[in-house]
Motif scaffolding. Structure first.
Motif, mmCIF file in Angstrom:
data_model
loop_
_atom_site.group_PDB
_atom_site.id
_atom_site.type_symbol
_atom_site.label_atom_id
_atom_site.label_comp_id
_atom_site.label_asym_id
_atom_site.label_seq_id
_atom_site.Cartn_x
_atom_site.Cartn_y
_atom_site.Cartn_z
ATOM 1 N N ARG A 1 -9.031 9.610 5.268
ATOM 2 C CA ARG A 1 -7.845 10.282 5.809
ATOM 3 C C ARG A 1 -6.594 9.901 5.037
ATOM 4 O O ARG A 1 -5.668 10.670 4.882
ATOM 5 C CB ARG A 1 -7.653 9.887 7.281
ATOM 6 N N TRP A 2 -6.564 8.651 4.535
ATOM 7 C CA TRP A 2 -5.375 8.157 3.865
ATOM 8 C C TRP A 2 -5.061 8.921 2.583
ATOM 9 O O TRP A 2 -3.975 8.826 2.049
ATOM 10 C CB TRP A 2 -5.508 6.671 3.571
ATOM 11 N N ARG A 3 -6.034 9.695 2.080
ATOM 12 C CA ARG A 3 -5.753 10.439 0.860
ATOM 13 C C ARG A 3 -5.226 11.820 1.142
ATOM 14 O O ARG A 3 -4.836 12.535 0.226
ATOM 15 C CB ARG A 3 -7.027 10.573 0.031
ATOM 16 N N GLY A 4 -5.242 12.227 2.415
ATOM 17 C CA GLY A 4 -4.766 13.566 2.733
ATOM 18 C C GLY A 4 -5.709 14.617 2.181
ATOM 19 O O GLY A 4 -6.803 14.305 1.747
ATOM 20 N N PRO B 1 -12.806 -1.913 0.765
ATOM 21 C CA PRO B 1 -12.166 -0.627 1.088
ATOM 22 C C PRO B 1 -11.908 0.232 -0.149
ATOM 23 O O PRO B 1 -12.038 1.452 -0.098
ATOM 24 C CB PRO B 1 -10.835 -1.027 1.734
ATOM 25 N N ALA B 2 -11.567 -0.412 -1.251
ATOM 26 C CA ALA B 2 -11.267 0.356 -2.460
ATOM 27 C C ALA B 2 -12.518 1.035 -3.003
ATOM 28 O O ALA B 2 -12.430 2.048 -3.688
ATOM 29 C CB ALA B 2 -10.666 -0.557 -3.534
ATOM 30 N N GLU C 1 -11.268 -13.097 1.680
ATOM 31 C CA GLU C 1 -10.281 -12.200 2.296
ATOM 32 C C GLU C 1 -9.953 -11.021 1.375
ATOM 33 O O GLU C 1 -9.763 -9.898 1.831
ATOM 34 C CB GLU C 1 -8.995 -12.973 2.619
ATOM 35 N N HIS D 1 -10.286 -7.189 2.463
ATOM 36 C CA HIS D 1 -9.081 -6.373 2.578
ATOM 37 C C HIS D 1 -8.872 -5.418 1.420
ATOM 38 O O HIS D 1 -8.216 -4.397 1.570
ATOM 39 C CB HIS D 1 -7.841 -7.271 2.702
ATOM 40 N N VAL D 2 -9.379 -5.771 0.248
ATOM 41 C CA VAL D 2 -9.082 -4.954 -0.931
ATOM 42 C C VAL D 2 -10.331 -4.371 -1.582
ATOM 43 O O VAL D 2 -10.472 -3.150 -1.686
ATOM 44 C CB VAL D 2 -8.297 -5.767 -1.993
ATOM 45 N N THR E 1 -2.575 -9.553 -3.341
ATOM 46 C CA THR E 1 -3.064 -10.348 -2.217
ATOM 47 C C THR E 1 -3.300 -11.801 -2.624
ATOM 48 O O THR E 1 -3.150 -12.699 -1.812
ATOM 49 C CB THR E 1 -4.352 -9.750 -1.619
ATOM 50 N N GLN F 1 -4.228 -4.900 -9.917
ATOM 51 C CA GLN F 1 -2.879 -5.170 -9.400
ATOM 52 C C GLN F 1 -2.886 -5.415 -7.897
ATOM 53 O O GLN F 1 -2.144 -6.252 -7.401
ATOM 54 C CB GLN F 1 -1.981 -3.982 -9.709
ATOM 55 N N LEU F 2 -3.733 -4.661 -7.191
ATOM 56 C CA LEU F 2 -3.801 -4.848 -5.736
ATOM 57 C C LEU F 2 -4.417 -6.204 -5.414
ATOM 58 O O LEU F 2 -3.991 -6.900 -4.492
ATOM 59 C CB LEU F 2 -4.621 -3.731 -5.092
#
Lengths: 237, 276
Positions: free
Chosen positions: B272-275, B196-197, B188, B192-193, B179, B174-175
């Motif tokens: 960090r984005w996952r807390g 990082p994923a 790209e 971008h996806v 894009t 879906q991500l």
């Protein structure tokens, strides 16, 4: 419909194996026109939207879409590893990584101050507004909305209707809103299209009423549309 | 650490699960001192049975003697040299194995044909107990540095490959579609996806592979080493110096813990984005 068309679809047929989901479908959307596409689930509404978004290219017929296109999906589909504002500038692709543009778009969807937030900290409605900001930041000529309020709770959905209506008035993109919610369509659209099970537009209702609208004023149309969708017990006598 | 070839892909934690990383941020949890009672008692017991002669030093030296041996070998430079040699072996082996894993994992993860051609042989080879390959490695690479480095590289490559591969394969479609709808090119989308994923799963692989790296080194160094911690330990065995053997083991353990801590640090920064 005024002269300029932003979407012109003629004789569109889409097959999955033997089954045609769309067959010889014609659709036109004018510049700045707000069109709602209603249909039962499985009727191919989302398929049409995906064709217009360029996500599905294996089709027969002619599809012309002018200008920049943006999509907001039922799920926000924002990248969890990017802060909110960086998700918004994704909509700009290479034309700069300009934070101020992102902040302006966020302010428009009432998310000022959330620029640096991580997506996981957002509520469903907030995430959906980030998705909307990402779609709007590129100033689209055509905005495709694929049941973007479907996963939200009722109150948030109402607030989103007002927001979308307001954004549409300010930016005036052509809009195709795919939904199965008749009241949503009656609230927002200039024109309602009903997609039948056979993959064709079975009826079309121009809505002339001024906004904001009241459902009570449109009970007649509402019953007709529901009838088209196969819900007969509400049909007016 | 596990002795299996660590081929299993452990799903990257979703942030919530897993044990919380220690000492996070401002609100550091006070260590519960009660948890130190029994370990300290064991050390005291060890010292007592050693001092009373119940535990002879040719079986196991007392903790105090071990400490002295540590200080002595450090002072003579013996320990430092052995340490440097061993760390060097793991370093080179890791870089080698990780590079191969990265290239193969990315190619197999991204290209359909890459997946057809690369994945099956890797999946088959990972079932081999890699430590059992030592006899072959000695025949191929002799008894110098090469077999040791290669053993580490081999141990590192499998878990890292498997996790990179599955990290890339399991990217949320879906991500990617979102894009694509924005007009992003394949390249790209990759930047971008997709990449990082795949980072969380890759870091899981990194941690597994570093654990394996030390294990591979320890086993590799017991075979004909003339330098390094394994040599220090084996040499000590010849002279019944159990104190030096224990020093070597402690250093191995500390190195393992240290690399694990480094990966945890990287995870904390990169995820960090996952807390918490």
């Amino acid at each position: 419909m005024a002269g300029e068309l932003i979407v012109q679809v003629e004789g569109l047929t889409k097959r999955f194996g033997q089954r045609s989901v769309l067959s010889s479908l014609d659709v036109r959307i004018g510049h700045g026109e707000f069109v709602a596409l209603l249909g039962r689930s499985g009727s191919g509404k989302s398929t049409l939207l995906r064709v217009l978004a360029g996500l599905d290219t294996e089709v027969e017929g002619s599809v012309r879409v002018e200008g920049t296109v943006s999509v907001a999906f039922q799920q926000p589909r924002i990248l969890p590893w990017r802060r909110v504002w960086r998700n918004v500038v994704l909509g700009l692709r290479d034309q700069g990584r300009d934070r101020s543009l992102a902040e302006r778009a966020l302010a428009e969807v009432r998310l000022d101050g959330h620029a640096d937030a991580w997506p996981r900290t957002l509520s469903g409605g907030e995430a959906q507004r980030v998705s909307l900001a990402r779609a709007l930041v590129r100033e689209p000529d055509l905005l495709l909305l694929d049941e973007p309020f479907g996963a939200l709770d009722a109150l948030t959905r109402l607030a989103m209707h007002r927001l979308v209506e307001q954004l549409w008035r300010e930016h005036r993109p052509g809009v195709l809103l795919v939904t199965h919610d008749v009241d949503e369509a009656l609230q927002l659209a200039d024109r309602v299209l009903v997609l039948g099970q056979e993959g064709r537009i079975v009826s079309e209702y121009p809505l002339a009423l001024a906004r904001p609208r009241r459902i009570d004023d449109q009970l007649g149309v509402r019953a007709e549309i529901l009838n088209d969708l196969g819900v007969t017990e509400y049909a007016s006598t | 650490m596990t002795i299996s070839i660590a081929g299993d892909v452990v799903r990257a934690p979703d942030g919530q699960g897993e044990s919380p990383p220690p000492g996070r941020g401002r609100r550091r949890r006070r260590p519960d001192l009660r948890r130190w009672i029994s370990p300290l008692a064991l050390v005291v017991l060890w010292q007592v049975v050693s001092a009373t002669g119940l535990l002879p030093p040719d079986k196991l030296s007392s903790p105090w003697t071990v400490l002295q041996a540590g200080v002595d070998t450090a002072r003579t430079g013996e320990l430092g040299d052995a340490f440097a040699v061993s760390v060097g072996r793991v370093g080179i082996g890791f870089v080698l194995g990780a590079s191969v894993a990265l290239v193969l994992g990315v190619v197999a993860g991204l290209s359909r044909w890459g997946n057809y051609l690369i994945d099956p042989p890797v999946q088959m080879l990972r079932t081999l107990p890699f430590l059992g390959l030592i006899p072959l490695f000695i025949l191929w690479f002799g008894i110098g540095e090469q077999p040791k480095v290669m053993l580490v590289a081999l141990g590192v490559a499998f878990p890292l490959y498997l996790n990179i591969h599955s990290g890339i394969r399991n990217v949320d479609d879906q991500l990617i579609e979102a894009t694509t709808a924005l007009g992003y090119t394949r390249w790209e989308r990759l930047v971008h996806v997709v990449l990082p994923a795949a980072v969380p799963q890759t870091l899981v692989g990194l941690r597994q592979s570093l654990g394996i790296a030390w294990l591979a080194l320890i086993v590799g160094e017991t075979v004909n080493a003339d330098a390094g911690l394994g040599y220090l330990i084996n040499n000590a065995r010849e002279f019944l110096r159990t104190d030096v053997i224990v020093v070597g083991l402690v250093v191995y353990a500390v190195l393992g813990l240290a690399t694990d801590a480094v990966v945890r640090l990287i995870e904390r920064r990169a995820l960090r984005w996952r807390g918490n």
